[in-house]
Enzyme design. Structure first.
Site, PDB file in Angstrom:
ATOM      1  N   SER A 206       0.830  -1.207   0.000  1.00 32.54           N
ATOM      2  CA  SER A 206       0.000   0.000   0.000  1.00 32.54           C
ATOM      3  C   SER A 206       0.864   1.258   0.000  1.00 32.54           C
ATOM      4  O   SER A 206       1.990   1.235   0.487  1.00 32.54           O
ATOM      5  CB  SER A 206      -0.882   0.024   1.242  1.00 32.54           C
ATOM      6  OG  SER A 206      -1.780  -1.033   1.220  1.00 32.54           O
ATOM      7  N   LYS A 228      -9.067  -2.661  12.769  1.00 34.57           N
ATOM      8  CA  LYS A 228      -9.377  -1.276  12.374  1.00 34.57           C
ATOM      9  C   LYS A 228     -10.459  -1.266  11.286  1.00 34.57           C
ATOM     10  O   LYS A 228     -11.365  -0.425  11.299  1.00 34.57           O
ATOM     11  CB  LYS A 228      -8.104  -0.598  11.856  1.00 34.57           C
ATOM     12  CG  LYS A 228      -8.234   0.895  11.689  1.00 34.57           C
ATOM     13  CD  LYS A 228      -6.924   1.517  11.278  1.00 34.57           C
ATOM     14  CE  LYS A 228      -7.101   3.001  11.067  1.00 34.57           C
ATOM     15  NZ  LYS A 228      -5.897   3.644  10.556  1.00 34.57           N
TER      16      LYS A 228
END
Lengths: 380, 308
Positions: A206, A228
């Site tokens: 990412s 998360k």
């Protein structure tokens, strides 16, 4: 030597490398939650859509009544329908925020991932459009008529192409049937493309808010980002479900509560809110072919971003580009507003101005990057 | 022993300085603003002012364009069901059904509304059955292949006043009286519009001639409506003794039509309350767990110690 099953089983191994042991940058902010939220939206749309399809009838004589049957007679049909209709809005909201994050942090540097993302965006728009036709209300019918007629602007083959799309000489039963078939098929293509999107993302890793190489500081995806993402899921589901329970019809055009009538044109034909920005660009050019080209160009320009010269890092290092980005974001909202306004002064002029600025962004952005680099580079 | 030494050495290496030094993110908006340079503060101020101005201009433009239209936009009325967690006034719905049955049903159908939907919302089950039995339904074919008439049942839908759309138009000077099941959802302004329309028949302004069979109503698109005024004082006698003024009748029938378009209204608001409770517990639990898992990462400190 003992190897955990998640690393030895051929199927679990794939999931493990994508969702458990995947090395992820440590500093991903909440803006990086929208990718997983889009996955949730897709699953939700497929699940609710599946239940709706069990009761829906894709015949123009009874399509409208079958939707009413779902909302009045099927157990919790009203909730499933509201979730599906408003789920599309949630899908696009997440998608715009996801794309905006990519634009701000220059995630388009990951060429393959970005370009497949743009294809996903186009496919999602197509899926949403054909899905909107299915309830066969007034706005469904006239929306289909207006949008499919856009193809008639193509020189030489336009009219034939439109009739081929319709399966007849107007938006009719054949059109409804094939749109239903496409609406059923496209989400599965979306799911497959999403897997490829992730595959390419995991090849490079990412991007992150600093925009710097994060190889020196990675953490496993599970438990950090899995938990998360679950927090994000709960927030999105809570917002969506409460929206569906407190104001389910807020985003549905009143005209779509009337059955389709080819003899009565609604006073203001307009698409759902998530297409209004593109609709505003379409209307801002007086020539039909010009408007169609501008609208498609506005989407296709996204493909050019990875090939923008000069840019090495995201907007976080470029103050002028930050200002430009936020102006672009506000301009996007203004285009959305204009798309919902009637075609009359002063909205026509404003729409043209906002459209011009939309396209200017793609020219100004690399120029500002270049000059900011030039300004700060001591060697030049 | 080796482990103890190793741990102590590791702690010493990671310690940046003596004393307590808690690292935490500062997300205070006030302090973030205070940290900005003078130039950025001015830029932020200008940007904020321009944005507010642009929004104001947009609202003003929108309002001015709306004001130039021919019809009036209905005001927002304080319906009892307006609140996020407010239910319908069911006594009002019952009266509204009576108004529909005695006044509106002469011309308007409600073809998607079944008598079973009145159970436990407007009537008890027995009352709803009696209500349904008042209509005659053509059913069949029977064992001999013939159609027959029977009293209505709870599963039957409200009867339509005309055999088909063409008959409806023919009986109303070519104007089709719309089906009322979804009329509240199908009109901008919803029940506010319906109430305003029903209570606002008046003479046309000077200079405007109405064609025969059309009536002036400022809330109707274009001002000329084919439906004559139907709601007058005491046109219905309420069973519960409520004073049947025209505005009361209009209010009750508007509420009933809102119910017809959203029969799940009360149930979904009840579900919303449960959802808020459930999701709140879930959110707090998962958010705490997330914070717990991230605590070590969020509070870690990486120190660069150059070799001496």
């Amino acid at each position: 030597m003992f190897k955990p099953i998640r690393k030895s089983n051929p199927v679990l191994k794939i999931l493990n490398t994508a969702l458990v042991d995947l090395p992820a940058p440590v500093n991903l902010s909440t803006w990086w939650n929208f990718g997983s939220l889009l996955g949730l939206c897709l699953v939700l749309q497929i699940a609710t859509g599946l239940f709706l399809s069990m009761h829906y009838a894709s015949n123009m004589e009874i399509a409208f009544s079958s939707v009413i049957h779902i909302t009045r007679d099927v157990n919790f049909g009203w909730l499933i329908r509201a979730l599906h209709a408003n789920g599309a809005s949630a899908f696009f909201l997440c998608m715009y925020l996801h794309m905006g994050r990519g634009l701000y942090y220059s995630s388009f540097k990951l060429k393959e991932t970005w370009n497949i993302g743009v294809i996903l965006f186009i496919l999602t728009m197509a899926t949403a459009f054909v899905g909107y036709v299915l309830p066969w209300g007034q706005m469904s019918f006239w929306g289909a008529t207006v949008i499919t007629n856009l193809f008639s602007a193509i020189p030489y083959i336009g009219q034939d192409l439109v009739q081929w799309l319709w399966g007849g000489f107007s938006v009719s039963n054949a059109t409804l049937n094939r749109f239903f078939a496409f609406h059923f098929l496209l989400p599965f293509i979306l799911a497959a493309m999403s897997a490829i999107h992730l595959l390419f993302l995991h090849q490079t890793g990412s991007n992150n808010p600093l925009g710097l190489c994060s190889d020196s500081d990675k953490i496993p995806f599970h438990i950090y980002y899995s938990v998360k993402d679950i927090v994000g899921f709960i927030v999105l589901l809570m917002a969506l479900i409460l929206f569906c329970l407190l104001c389910p019809n807020l985003l549905i055009d009143p005209d779509n509560f009337l059955p389709a009538n080819p003899l009565v044109t609604p006073a203001h034909i307009k698409p759902e809110w998530y297409f209004l920005w593109a609709y505003a660009i379409l209307r801002s050019i007086p020539n039909k072919l010009g408007g169609v080209c501008a609208m498609f160009l506005a989407i296709l320009l996204m493909f050019t971003l990875p090939f923008t010269p000069q840019q090495r890092r995201g907007n976080q290092f470029y103050f002028p580009n930050q200002v430009l980005f936020w102006m672009f974001s506000v301009n996007f909202l203004l285009l959305t507003w204009i798309g919902g306004c009637p075609v009359e002064s002063p909205f026509i002029t404003l729409g043209s101005l906002f459209t011009a600025f939309y396209f200017m962004f793609f020219i100004l952005n690399p120029i500002l990057f270049y000059f900011w680099d030039l300004l700060l580079s001591p060697s030049k | 022993m080796a482990a103890l030494i190793g741990r102590a050495t590791g702690q010493a290496l990671l310690r940046a300085q003596n004393g307590l030094f808690v690292q935490q993110a500062n997300l205070s908006f006030k302090e973030t603003i205070a940290r900005l340079s003078r130039g950025k503060k001015i830029a932020a101020g200008v940007l904020g002012t321009v944005t507010a101005g642009a929004i104001g201009l947009g609202v003003a433009l929108q309002a001015s364009v709306l004001a130039s239209e021919l019809e009036l936009h209905p005001p927002a009325y304080p319906w009892t069901h307006n609140g996020a967690f407010s239910s319908f006034d069911h006594a009002s719905l019952r009266r509204g059904y009576q108004v529909y049955k005695e006044v509106c049903a002469a011309c308007h159908s409600m073809k998607y509304m079944a008598y079973r939907e009145l159970v436990n919302t407007i009537f008890t089950e027995d009352e709803a059955k009696k209500e349904a039995e008042q209509i005659t339904v053509i059913d069949g074919p029977d064992d001999e292949g013939k159609m027959f008439e029977r009293p209505g049942k709870l599963s039957d839908y409200f009867p339509s006043p005309y055999a088909n759309d063409e008959a409806a138009k023919a009986a109303n000077n070519g104007a089709y009286p719309p089906d009322l099941t979804y009329i509240v959802s199908a009109r901008h302004g919803g029940e506010d519009y319906i109430f305003s329309l029903l209570t606002s028949y008046c003479d046309p302004p000077a200079g405007i001639e109405m064609r025969e069979g059309l009536y002036f109503n400022p809330y109707f698109n274009g001002g000329a409506i084919a439906m004559a005024q139907s709601i007058f004082n005491e046109v219905v006698t309420y069973d519960d003794g409520t004073n049947p003024s025209a505005s009361q009748l209009a209010k009750d029938v508007s509420a009933f039509l809102k119910f017809a378009s959203e029969p799940e209204h009360d149930e979904r608001k009840r579900m919303a309350m449960k959802a808020i409770l459930g999701f709140s517990v879930l959110f707090v639990t998962v958010y705490y767990y997330k914070r717990h898992k991230w605590a070590s990462l969020k509070s870690r400190k990486i120190v660069f110690r150059p070799k001496k």
